[in-house]
Design an enzyme around this catalytic site. Sequence first.
Site, PDB file in Angstrom:
ATOM      1  CB  SER A 175      -0.909   0.032   1.231  1.00 32.45           C
ATOM      2  OG  SER A 175      -1.672  -1.146   1.311  1.00 32.45           O
ATOM      3  CD  GLU A 231      -3.864  10.491   8.393  1.00 32.90           C
ATOM      4  OE1 GLU A 231      -3.662  11.329   7.513  1.00 32.90           O
ATOM      5  OE2 GLU A 231      -4.456   9.401   8.186  1.00 32.90           O
ATOM      6  CG  ASN A 271     -14.347   3.165  12.462  1.00 25.56           C
ATOM      7  OD1 ASN A 271     -13.352   3.443  11.795  1.00 25.56           O
ATOM      8  ND2 ASN A 271     -14.511   1.990  13.043  1.00 25.56           N
ATOM      9  CB  THR A 302     -14.876   0.183   7.761  1.00 27.98           C
ATOM     10  OG1 THR A 302     -14.399   0.825   8.946  1.00 27.98           O
ATOM     11  CG2 THR A 302     -14.255  -1.186   7.634  1.00 27.98           C
TER      12      THR A 302
END
Lengths: 211, 211, 211, 211
Positions: free
Chosen positions: A53, A143, A152, A156
């Site tokens: 990633s 972060e 959240n 997701t």
Amino acid sequence: MKVIREWKTMLIPYEQAVEELKVKFKAIRNQYRELSEYSPIEFVTGRVKKISSIIEKAERSNIDLDRIEEEMEDIAGIRVMCQFIDDIYRVVDLIHERSGKDFEVLYEKDYIKMQKESGYKSYHIIVKYPVHTALGTKKILCEFQIRTLAMNFWATIEHSLSYKYKSQIPDNIKERLRNSAIAATKLDEEMTEISKEVINAQLMFEEKSNT
Amino acid sequence: MKVIREWKTMLIPYEQAVEELKVKFKAIRNQYRELSEYSPIEFVTGRVKKISSIIEKAERSNIDLDRIEEEMEDIAGIRVMCQFIDDIYRVVDLIHERSGKDFEVLYEKDYIKMQKESGYKSYHIIVKYPVHTALGTKKILCEFQIRTLAMNFWATIEHSLSYKYKSQIPDNIKERLRNSAIAATKLDEEMTEISKEVINAQLMFEEKSNT
Amino acid sequence: MKVIREWKTMLIPYEQAVEELKVKFKAIRNQYRELSEYSPIEFVTGRVKKISSIIEKAERSNIDLDRIEEEMEDIAGIRVMCQFIDDIYRVVDLIHERSGKDFEVLYEKDYIKMQKESGYKSYHIIVKYPVHTALGTKKILCEFQIRTLAMNFWATIEHSLSYKYKSQIPDNIKERLRNSAIAATKLDEEMTEISKEVINAQLMFEEKSNT
Amino acid sequence: MKVIREWKTMLIPYEQAVEELKVKFKAIRNQYRELSEYSPIEFVTGRVKKISSIIEKAERSNIDLDRIEEEMEDIAGIRVMCQFIDDIYRVVDLIHERSGKDFEVLYEKDYIKMQKESGYKSYHIIVKYPVHTALGTKKILCEFQIRTLAMNFWATIEHSLSYKYKSQIPDNIKERLRNSAIAATKLDEEMTEISKEVINAQLMFEEKSNT
């Protein structure tokens, strides 16, 4: 090009930083409880970005691989979940108060007051954190993402879809995502309406559990 | 009247059962992931009812203290959280398939199709679970609650308020709770709309993370 | 020849069994403590054999790869550590009492009364354990190793050396290992001399910690 | 006289410090492993002294209760266990290198070169550690105890007996304790003889497990 071993060595301080910051912020909840005060923090998670990633993001964002540690600010990430919207700003204050102590706040973005076009909401803070490992001492970027449980849940789901469609989510799904973002916001607002009632209730509940 | 030590001894098999059932149901998620299949289980929690809550409930429900172990079915409780409404029924099937193996399903209540007046939604299953401890072997009752993340968020808030007002929640707050239950249901429905898209996306995501 | 994915699928029930048995035997210690009785169990670990080690052992022991699950009895392993030699036999009794309940004892080897030539000491019990996973129900073999802390320290060192020299440890190192095995036995015997004093002391200590 | 609530509030920073230092020192082992180097640290534990033990020690050592935080140096305690005697001094060096970074070394005592009359062996280092909690920032004292597995086994037993006999251990048991201290030292010395062989072996073993 880095080999796997070099990547793993580079990530050791990030893993250590995430472990330490999780311990530090999870503890805050327990400390409020111990003092019989309401905790603005519901739970805390953390992760180090996977190597694949990092590489994808570097390409997408035109970051030179030699400049990753200076320019990619979410290799280490801490996520703080709150019950109510107001709690988010209390957590932001807590983080500011510690700036200059165990870390330094660099800058922040309020995606709650200014939500992203996709519907994404969260408060982001970037800090510089000094970490000590078997390799020596280093300051790394980290972060913080601070959000409600409903934000959240939505984020997701959106993240899975964004991955699936390689950031090219089809319009009809984008539309549905925006609808669910509205439903999530509605839930947060209804919950915030009863938050003062709930805060006292949870306090009574926790006090009793302590005895 | 039992003394504290007798209560603690009585609860040992319940604590053991909760630990074992948490391990068993948390594992299912990891097994699906290992097999690169979508998991209907998002996460699992468990708890043993506190002694004070057992006594209060026994009084409220007119259960004789000598009959608690036969008549109070939620001393041991397992909560299974799902991303989407459909997942709940897949988990219900999983539990049925194990009946007669490591536990026995006694009966169940579908508070999703028939929600409570308060707005409460969840699927409940009561099982009888054999547990082995330093004290010997015993069969105990355990309640599974299966629900989405939004149902869980709402239920947690409602539980705090119910505790605060000793089950006598004022009408205006009851009204707000019902509004937030509607918002939670709306969020679940919007999410379910995109669930098929998401299930595949999360599968791709997890497969990649395994490599 | 199995591919990696087949191996991983095969090992899922073993991983599940190890998790469950760890929970079951770790709990025994806490239950004794809760009851203010001395626990013969000091701590418990568990592991599933690595694929590469399974293959090596199959070659070394002439086990056909299709017969591994029937013939290799330590793919799942639970290790129980005791403070004193006498505690080992109490744990052995505990395991026997559960045979026919949550697992079945197949056979056992007392390498304490009959230590191996290398100096190795431990009590081994092989059980058959029924396990339920996302893949269905299965009975698997599991090996318990019960030993004192000093026996465990020695065995860990010997295992590293045995790995290093591919089971061909040079004579001078073998000799040193035997000397350290004698020193470990001496430590266990001296400790056993004072064990009755210590058992009462630890009980008092734990009772106090409970209040 | 402090009430329980004041004690609990006073201990919050100590609990936080112990959690953070455990995370920091446990990580060192994993980092060495990640780098395929031998780790001098085998495992790490930590604890905050119980209130009753703090009060007893204050009385025994004539420490004024208002001066506890300045004069009692082991309210927060971290224990580092090593396989071999030489490893202890490598851990001592690691701690010195961090002095002036995340904590400050105040002083130390080498009870290995100068064992206590009872037979006790360990290396002690007292540090001052800055900790940030919901209550603010504070510098607290923390004691590191660095020892081998055999030293730790012996010390645990001796501590139970010392508690039982309120530091007045009868002469015959003192004698047996000294014998077991000699056996523990003998075991450590025999193990140290083969430590160089083992260090390489464990390295090979861990490298393989990483692949």
